[in-house]
Motif scaffolding. Sequence first.
Motif, PDB file in Angstrom:
ATOM      1  N   CYS A 194       0.856  -1.184   0.000  1.00 17.80           N
ATOM      2  CA  CYS A 194       0.000   0.000   0.000  1.00 17.80           C
ATOM      3  C   CYS A 194       0.889   1.231   0.000  1.00 17.80           C
ATOM      4  O   CYS A 194       2.049   1.168   0.382  1.00 17.80           O
ATOM      5  N   GLN A 195       0.335   2.335  -0.417  1.00 13.78           N
ATOM      6  CA  GLN A 195       1.092   3.571  -0.322  1.00 13.78           C
ATOM      7  C   GLN A 195       1.086   4.015   1.135  1.00 13.78           C
ATOM      8  O   GLN A 195       0.174   3.668   1.896  1.00 13.78           O
ATOM      9  N   SER A 196       2.074   4.788   1.534  1.00 16.63           N
ATOM     10  CA  SER A 196       2.160   5.141   2.947  1.00 16.63           C
ATOM     11  C   SER A 196       0.931   5.968   3.337  1.00 16.63           C
ATOM     12  O   SER A 196       0.487   6.834   2.595  1.00 16.63           O
ATOM     13  N   GLY A 197       0.367   5.638   4.479  1.00 14.05           N
ATOM     14  CA  GLY A 197      -0.821   6.334   4.952  1.00 14.05           C
ATOM     15  C   GLY A 197      -2.123   5.757   4.449  1.00 14.05           C
ATOM     16  O   GLY A 197      -3.189   6.217   4.836  1.00 14.05           O
ATOM     17  N   CYS A 198      -2.059   4.747   3.606  1.00 10.37           N
ATOM     18  CA  CYS A 198      -3.282   4.142   3.056  1.00 10.37           C
ATOM     19  C   CYS A 198      -4.036   3.382   4.143  1.00 10.37           C
ATOM     20  O   CYS A 198      -3.438   2.655   4.915  1.00 10.37           O
ATOM     21  N   ASN A 199      -5.347   3.582   4.198  1.00 13.72           N
ATOM     22  CA  ASN A 199      -6.176   2.832   5.139  1.00 13.72           C
ATOM     23  C   ASN A 199      -7.025   1.784   4.449  1.00 13.72           C
ATOM     24  O   ASN A 199      -7.890   1.179   5.068  1.00 13.72           O
ATOM     25  N   CYS A 200      -6.795   1.632   3.167  1.00 17.84           N
ATOM     26  CA  CYS A 200      -7.556   0.682   2.352  1.00 17.84           C
ATOM     27  C   CYS A 200      -9.059   0.979   2.401  1.00 17.84           C
ATOM     28  O   CYS A 200      -9.872   0.060   2.340  1.00 17.84           O
ATOM     29  N   ASP A 201      -9.418   2.239   2.558  1.00 22.53           N
ATOM     30  CA  ASP A 201     -10.834   2.611   2.525  1.00 22.53           C
ATOM     31  C   ASP A 201     -11.320   2.607   1.082  1.00 22.53           C
ATOM     32  O   ASP A 201     -10.542   2.736   0.152  1.00 22.53           O
ATOM     33  N   LEU A 202     -12.624   2.522   0.965  1.00 22.14           N
ATOM     34  CA  LEU A 202     -13.248   2.509  -0.349  1.00 22.14           C
ATOM     35  C   LEU A 202     -12.790   3.709  -1.191  1.00 22.14           C
ATOM     36  O   LEU A 202     -12.513   3.594  -2.378  1.00 22.14           O
ATOM     37  N   SER A 203     -12.673   4.865  -0.537  1.00 23.68           N
ATOM     38  CA  SER A 203     -12.314   6.092  -1.260  1.00 23.68           C
ATOM     39  C   SER A 203     -10.844   6.102  -1.688  1.00 23.68           C
ATOM     40  O   SER A 203     -10.427   6.938  -2.464  1.00 23.68           O
ATOM     41  N   GLU A 204     -10.078   5.176  -1.144  1.00 19.39           N
ATOM     42  CA  GLU A 204      -8.639   5.157  -1.442  1.00 19.39           C
ATOM     43  C   GLU A 204      -8.254   4.096  -2.461  1.00 19.39           C
ATOM     44  O   GLU A 204      -7.082   3.978  -2.814  1.00 19.39           O
ATOM     45  N   LEU A 205      -9.244   3.312  -2.863  1.00 20.20           N
ATOM     46  CA  LEU A 205      -8.918   2.207  -3.762  1.00 20.20           C
ATOM     47  C   LEU A 205      -8.442   2.713  -5.113  1.00 20.20           C
ATOM     48  O   LEU A 205      -8.920   3.724  -5.616  1.00 20.20           O
ATOM     49  N   HIS A 206      -7.501   1.976  -5.680  1.00 14.49           N
ATOM     50  CA  HIS A 206      -7.003   2.358  -6.998  1.00 14.49           C
ATOM     51  C   HIS A 206      -7.269   1.234  -8.003  1.00 14.49           C
ATOM     52  O   HIS A 206      -7.603   0.107  -7.637  1.00 14.49           O
ATOM     53  N   THR A 207      -7.077   1.567  -9.229  1.00 11.94           N
ATOM     54  CA  THR A 207      -7.298   0.629 -10.319  1.00 11.94           C
ATOM     55  C   THR A 207      -6.078  -0.281 -10.467  1.00 11.94           C
ATOM     56  O   THR A 207      -4.969   0.109 -10.109  1.00 11.94           O
ATOM     57  N   HIS A 208      -6.305  -1.486 -10.963  1.00 12.89           N
ATOM     58  CA  HIS A 208      -5.186  -2.377 -11.272  1.00 12.89           C
ATOM     59  C   HIS A 208      -5.161  -2.682 -12.757  1.00 12.89           C
ATOM     60  O   HIS A 208      -6.186  -2.585 -13.433  1.00 12.89           O
TER      61      HIS A 208
END
Length: 136
Positions: free
Chosen positions: A78-92
């Motif tokens: 994860c990127q630093s500070g990521c909480n894996c919240d829905l709003s933080e999700l990225h595309t693969h």
Amino acid sequence: MKNEENILQQRNIKPTAMRLLVVEKLLKQQYAISHKELAEQFENADNVTLFRTLKTFLEHKLIHTIDDGSGVIKYALCQSGCNCDLSELHTHFYCTECKHTFCLNETEIPNIKVPQNFKLYGANLVLKGKCDKCNK
Ligand SMILES: [Zn+2]
Ligand SMILES: [Zn+2]
Ligand SMILES: [Zn+2]
């Protein structure tokens, strides 16, 4: 302090030799890696320890899982500070040539509307195509 140690401490994970090694591998990876691929890089480590390490990393949101449709769950930092919240999700991005899956950290998953009274917990957006290396 070593970079890997720093990364673990930021996530309140006690640095052990195994954990440091796994972080080091993940940092070097350009693409997401499966448990099996990771295990192949640690000839001497037992699978249980490796599995537990990944589980700890997941719990502390140091890594996230990716289901790219290949049938095998992959892991990436994860990127630093990521909480894996829905709003933080990225595309693969799944490359159909080399079969590698990349985190597109800069490409957020767009806001998707769900029907009334539906509750959204997660999203998995996997793009398919050729990565930069395969597209040369
Ligand atoms: Zn995350
Ligand atoms: Zn590729
Ligand atoms: Zn990712």
